[in-house]
Design a protein around this motif. Structure first.
Motif, PDB file in Angstrom:
ATOM      1  N   VAL A  66     -18.750 -37.023   9.049  1.00 12.14           N
ATOM      2  CA  VAL A  66     -18.804 -36.084  10.148  1.00 12.14           C
ATOM      3  C   VAL A  66     -19.444 -36.724  11.373  1.00 12.14           C
ATOM      4  O   VAL A  66     -19.036 -36.517  12.502  1.00 12.14           O
ATOM      5  N   ASP A 114      -9.247 -29.374  14.383  1.00  7.63           N
ATOM      6  CA  ASP A 114      -9.538 -30.656  13.760  1.00  7.63           C
ATOM      7  C   ASP A 114     -10.179 -30.399  12.407  1.00  7.63           C
ATOM      8  O   ASP A 114     -10.883 -29.403  12.240  1.00  7.63           O
ATOM      9  N   VAL A 143     -12.784 -31.389  11.187  1.00  7.03           N
ATOM     10  CA  VAL A 143     -14.238 -31.205  11.250  1.00  7.03           C
ATOM     11  C   VAL A 143     -14.612 -29.763  11.604  1.00  7.03           C
ATOM     12  O   VAL A 143     -15.730 -29.312  11.336  1.00  7.03           O
ATOM     13  N   ASN A 199     -14.642 -33.334   3.512  1.00  2.74           N
ATOM     14  CA  ASN A 199     -15.318 -34.452   4.188  1.00  2.74           C
ATOM     15  C   ASN A 199     -14.484 -35.738   4.110  1.00  2.74           C
ATOM     16  O   ASN A 199     -14.482 -36.542   5.041  1.00  2.74           O
ATOM     17  N   ILE A 225     -11.825 -35.358   6.701  1.00  8.63           N
ATOM     18  CA  ILE A 225     -12.419 -35.565   8.032  1.00  8.63           C
ATOM     19  C   ILE A 225     -12.550 -37.060   8.321  1.00  8.63           C
ATOM     20  O   ILE A 225     -12.158 -37.551   9.376  1.00  8.63           O
ATOM     21  N   GLN A 262     -10.501 -39.038  11.176  1.00  5.83           N
ATOM     22  CA  GLN A 262     -11.215 -39.701  12.275  1.00  5.83           C
ATOM     23  C   GLN A 262     -10.964 -41.199  12.270  1.00  5.83           C
ATOM     24  O   GLN A 262     -10.807 -41.813  13.314  1.00  5.83           O
TER      25      GLN A 262
END
Lengths: 402, 79
Positions: free
Chosen positions: A118, A227, A229, B46, B49, B53
């Motif tokens: 994160v 997104d 997140v 997670n 994510i 990213q």
């Protein structure tokens, strides 16, 4: 002058070991300041002090002390801490035991130093960066306890000591193994708390099957344009619906003391979190009824991360007024919990499943979740328990209001 | 990043932050990562994510099942 005591971080804690002081003698402390790292069967916990003044007489690190032992003294601001170290020292050394490193502790992989997906790049204070480079650590890879998760000097020192203690096992007893815990000790602590629960608390159990379609549809719509997140897990809606229901049926939010119900102040949901490698901890999500789903998701992510990587705060272990356990998408279909004393209820959610269901006389495929309550018969009856479950169920039918 | 080797490295790095003791090299290409590495809902989110990213690919929720295996996620992220 007030004593700062070894806190009882839950019904299952008997002793703890101060492994680091985060304040110097003579430092000013305010209520809520994290002043020490205490190693317990739940790993290393950041212990807050709720006194206001100047701290002194810190006990030495590394001694295992019972709950209630004096760890330090706090003088009202303006005064000076007394130098009567002997009083507190003799009181604690009588019960102090050598903190021998239990077997298997070194084997447990420390989870600190892992960047989170994160927030992969952490802020690092200049002093921390300098010190980290001095002792050969990557400051960006450390987990931070400063504002916004910034890595501060204390984090580097802790990480440095851990690294050294691996090389020198003799130092291990006094090292803060953030994120690692001794599985044998944790199992014993769980056993003792749960045995006490089953011995003292006359449990009763209720369960209902809840239509989760509306909640699932709302979640899908929410997550579609966001997104990863910013996406939510179903657990967030289960948590919020439960917290709101506890507002309406508050007899399940609180404690049983001497057979009498004492209502909790605020709805602080202990969120049952499985630790990798076995073990369980249920730290508080404070004021869960007053937070939005997005805020709860953030709180839950942070809490689970800290439960596993180290850095839970003492208040998170002492404040829960009720427990919620949600088994997640790979869990069993239902769970009947064991109450964590002195709480009076634990609410459980199984895995969301797709099953045939009757709606308006027609059999349709629906996503369903099993909802359960285990509650203390000394403080409530099944009739009231049914009202709690009905309220949770009702909230889950209107996810947009959660 | 479109190279399978980079994607595997990304998956390894992201997992190290979620399940440090997990060893991706022991997981078969067709095995469900969630089962093999005991990832719960939060762990898997997670993981997504981190992959998103690290690769710049958005990964909508409806595509999650295509990332349950190593082979699936490499194929998905190298498209």
């Amino acid at each position: 002058m007030a004593d700062f005591l070894m806190p009882a971080l839950g019904a299952d804690m008997e002793t703890g070991t101060v492994v680091q002081w985060l304040v110097e003698p003579g430092a000013r402390v305010k209520p809520g300041d994290v002043v020490a790292v205490v190693e317990t069967h739940k790993g290393a916990i950041d212990v807050e002090c709720f006194l206001d003044g100047v701290i002194g007489d810190l006990v030495p690190v590394g001694e295992r002390l019972p709950v209630g032992a004096v760890l330090a003294r706090v003088m009202e601001t303006g005064g000076k801490p007394a130098v009567s170290v002997k009083a507190s020292k003799s009181a604690v050394s009588a019960v102090a035991q050598p903190a021998s490193p239990p077997l298997g502790r070194e084997a447990a992989a420390p989870r600190t130093g892992q960047s989170t997906p994160v927030n992969p790049r952490r802020k690092v204070s200049p002093a921390a960066r300098q010190r980290a480079l001095q002792i050969g650590l990557d400051p960006d890879a450390l987990s931070g306890t400063g504002v916004d998760g910034a890595v501060v000097l204390g984090d580097v020192e802790r990480a440095g000591r851990r690294t050294r203690s691996v090389a020198a096992p003799a130092a291990a007893a006094s090292a803060a193994h953030r994120g690692s815990f001794d599985p044998v000790q944790m199992r014993q602590a769980i056993a003792s708390a749960m045995a006490r629960s089953k011995r003292e608390i006359p449990h009763y159990y209720l369960s209902s099957t809840v239509d989760f379609d509306a909640a699932q549809a709302w979640l899908q719509a929410w997550n579609r344009d966001r997104d990863p997140v910013h996406r939510l897990l179903p657990a967030v809606l289960l948590l919020k619906a439960t917290a709101l229901a506890l507002r309406e049926v508050p007899q399940f939010n609180g404690f049983c003391e001497g057979g009498v119900f004492r209502p909790g102040v605020g709805i602080h949901v202990g969120w049952a979190t499985a630790l990798r490698g076995g073990g369980l901890v249920a730290p508080a999500i404070h004021g869960a009824d007053g937070r939005s789903p997005a805020e709860l998701m953030e709180a839950m992510r942070d809490l689970v991360q800290r439960a596993r990587a180290g850095g839970l705060r003492s208040s998170e272990l002492t404040d829960p007024t009720v427990t919620v356990t949600s088994l997640g998408d790979r869990g069993a279909e239902s769970v009947l919990g064991v109450i964590y004393p002195p709480q009076v209820a634990i609410i459980g959610f199984g895995r969301v499943v797709e099953r045939p269901w009757v709606v308006d006389g027609q059999i349709v495929a629906r996503r369903l979740v099993n909802l359960s309550l285990a509650a203390d018969h000394r403080t409530s009856d099944g009739h009231l328990g049914g009202q709690l479950l009905a309220a949770i169920q009702q909230h889950l039918q209107s996810p947009e209001t959660l | 990043m479109k190279n399978p080797i980079d994607i595997r490295q990304l998956a390894t790095d992201v997992l190290a932050g979620i399940a440090p003791e997990a060893d991706l090299s022991t997981v078969g290409d067709h095995e469900d990562l969630r089962e093999a590495l005991d990832l719960d809902s939060m762990d898997f989110l997670n993981f997504i994510i981190g992959l998103s990213q690290g690769s710049g690919v958005p990964i909508p929720e409806s595509d999650y099942p295509r990332l349950f295996t190593l082979q699936g996620l490499v194929a998905y992220l190298t498209r």
